[in-house]
Design an enzyme around this catalytic site. Structure first.
Site, PDB file in Angstrom:
ATOM      1  N   HIS A  80       0.799  -1.296   0.052  1.00 13.53           N
ATOM      2  CA  HIS A  80      -0.061   0.048   0.024  1.00 13.53           C
ATOM      3  C   HIS A  80       0.898   1.174  -0.057  1.00 13.53           C
ATOM      4  O   HIS A  80       2.004   1.363   0.519  1.00 13.53           O
ATOM      5  CB  HIS A  80      -1.139   0.056   1.319  1.00 13.53           C
ATOM      6  CG  HIS A  80      -0.254   0.063   2.548  1.00 13.53           C
ATOM      7  ND1 HIS A  80       0.094   1.269   3.199  1.00 13.53           N
ATOM      8  CD2 HIS A  80      -0.060  -0.884   3.319  1.00 13.53           C
ATOM      9  CE1 HIS A  80       0.481   0.981   4.457  1.00 13.53           C
ATOM     10  NE2 HIS A  80       0.411  -0.255   4.506  1.00 13.53           N
ATOM     11  N   ASP A  82      -0.230   4.534   1.189  1.00 12.28           N
ATOM     12  CA  ASP A  82      -0.756   5.428   1.793  1.00 12.28           C
ATOM     13  C   ASP A  82      -0.044   5.178   3.175  1.00 12.28           C
ATOM     14  O   ASP A  82       0.413   4.140   3.472  1.00 12.28           O
ATOM     15  CB  ASP A  82      -2.068   5.591   1.959  1.00 12.28           C
ATOM     16  CG  ASP A  82      -2.859   4.209   2.553  1.00 12.28           C
ATOM     17  OD1 ASP A  82      -2.595   3.002   1.979  1.00 12.28           O
ATOM     18  OD2 ASP A  82      -3.684   4.411   3.310  1.00 12.28           O
ATOM     19  N   GLU A 147      -4.904   1.588   2.068  1.00 16.12           N
ATOM     20  CA  GLU A 147      -5.204   0.353   2.983  1.00 16.12           C
ATOM     21  C   GLU A 147      -5.415   0.967   4.409  1.00 16.12           C
ATOM     22  O   GLU A 147      -6.101   0.492   5.382  1.00 16.12           O
ATOM     23  CB  GLU A 147      -3.699  -0.304   2.892  1.00 16.12           C
ATOM     24  CG  GLU A 147      -3.780  -1.662   3.578  1.00 16.12           C
ATOM     25  CD  GLU A 147      -3.344  -1.608   5.218  1.00 16.12           C
ATOM     26  OE1 GLU A 147      -3.554  -2.405   5.808  1.00 16.12           O
ATOM     27  OE2 GLU A 147      -2.766  -0.428   5.623  1.00 16.12           O
ATOM     28  N   GLU A 148      -4.858   1.956   4.935  1.00 16.10           N
ATOM     29  CA  GLU A 148      -4.738   2.394   6.076  1.00 16.10           C
ATOM     30  C   GLU A 148      -5.987   2.981   6.766  1.00 16.10           C
ATOM     31  O   GLU A 148      -6.350   3.068   8.023  1.00 16.10           O
ATOM     32  CB  GLU A 148      -3.804   3.537   6.456  1.00 16.10           C
ATOM     33  CG  GLU A 148      -2.232   3.286   6.220  1.00 16.10           C
ATOM     34  CD  GLU A 148      -1.585   2.263   7.287  1.00 16.10           C
ATOM     35  OE1 GLU A 148      -2.366   1.578   8.180  1.00 16.10           O
ATOM     36  OE2 GLU A 148      -0.538   2.043   7.135  1.00 16.10           O
ATOM     37  N   GLU A 175       2.798  -6.826   3.443  1.00 18.18           N
ATOM     38  CA  GLU A 175       3.561  -6.519   4.530  1.00 18.18           C
ATOM     39  C   GLU A 175       3.383  -7.318   5.743  1.00 18.18           C
ATOM     40  O   GLU A 175       2.319  -8.196   5.868  1.00 18.18           O
ATOM     41  CB  GLU A 175       2.917  -5.054   4.866  1.00 18.18           C
ATOM     42  CG  GLU A 175       1.576  -4.896   5.677  1.00 18.18           C
ATOM     43  CD  GLU A 175       1.058  -3.574   5.721  1.00 18.18           C
ATOM     44  OE1 GLU A 175       1.787  -2.796   6.052  1.00 18.18           O
ATOM     45  OE2 GLU A 175      -0.201  -3.523   5.462  1.00 18.18           O
TER      46      GLU A 175
HETATM   47 ZN   LIG Z   1       0.829  -1.094   6.177  1.00 18.93          ZN
END
Ligand SMILES: [Zn+2]
Length: 203
Positions: A80, A82, A147-148, A175
């Site tokens: 991701h 962001d 994603e966050e 991740e």
């Molecule tokens: Zn992450």
């Protein structure tokens, strides 16, 4: 590697620090800056670059290294773009400057989560490709927004798109988390993922 001679910095580190300076911070990430950066990487690496806008302003960028047997399911290297916000007053160094101290520590929002991983994918592919390696399976590097905040305008929509089906993903990496010891943390899953929801009523 220290900062004593900036000219001697490893090019992978320089690229990492460039990417860290792109302010893809929630709630208003500079996704345009990240896409421009990724397009330039694709150009320099000789990879195709596909952009899929899943919601206006929310683009998935896919860099592809075709394998020698494209009929095989592919390897997806996902990340991701962001990062979560900062309370700048609590930082010793500007979180978007990517300062590297004399000990070699690089300070930035996104240095662990997870711009490090994105650059590791890119630099591993660059190195293997430039050394003449070829692999049977196609490798796709997918760079997703959002994603966050849950991925509802990113990966969650992308996996329903025909462009995603066309990647024919066989296996995916994404991740993990940092580990303070000499070990590495790996999130492990097989068959169907196991999500357990616990509801506590307080009674
Ligand atoms: Zn992450």
């Amino acid at each position: 590697m220290t900062t004593k001679d900036p000219e001697s910095e490893h090019p992978s580190v320089t690229l990492f620090r460039q990417y860290l300076r792109i302010c893809t911070v929630q709630p208003n990430p500079d996704y345009g800056g990240a896409i421009t950066f990724l397009e330039e990487r694709a150009r320099q690496l000789g990879l195709s670059c596909q952009k899929i806008e899943v919601v206006p302003g929310f683009v998935i960028t896919v860099l592809t290294w075709p394998g020698t047997n494209p009929s095989l399911p592919s390897i997806l290297l996902n990340s991701h773009t962001d990062v979560v916000p900062v309370f700048k007053e609590h930082w010793h160094h500007d979180p978007f400057e990517a300062f590297k101290d004399s000990e070699g520590y690089i300070y930035a929002r996104g240095s662990q989560d997870m711009k490090s991983v994105s650059i590791q994918y890119l630099e591993a592919v660059r190195r293997l490709k430039s050394e003449g390696h070829r692999f049977p399976r196609t490798i796709h590097m997918t760079f997703v927004p959002d994603e966050e905040v849950g991925g509802h305008k990113g990966m969650e929509l992308f996996v329903k798109r025909p462009e995603f089906q066309a990647l024919r993903a066989g296996f995916v990496l994404d991740e993990g988390l940092a580990n303070p010891t000499d070990a590495f943390t790996v999130f492990y899953s097989e068959r169907s993922p196991w999500w357990v929801q616990v509801t506590s009523t307080g009674k």
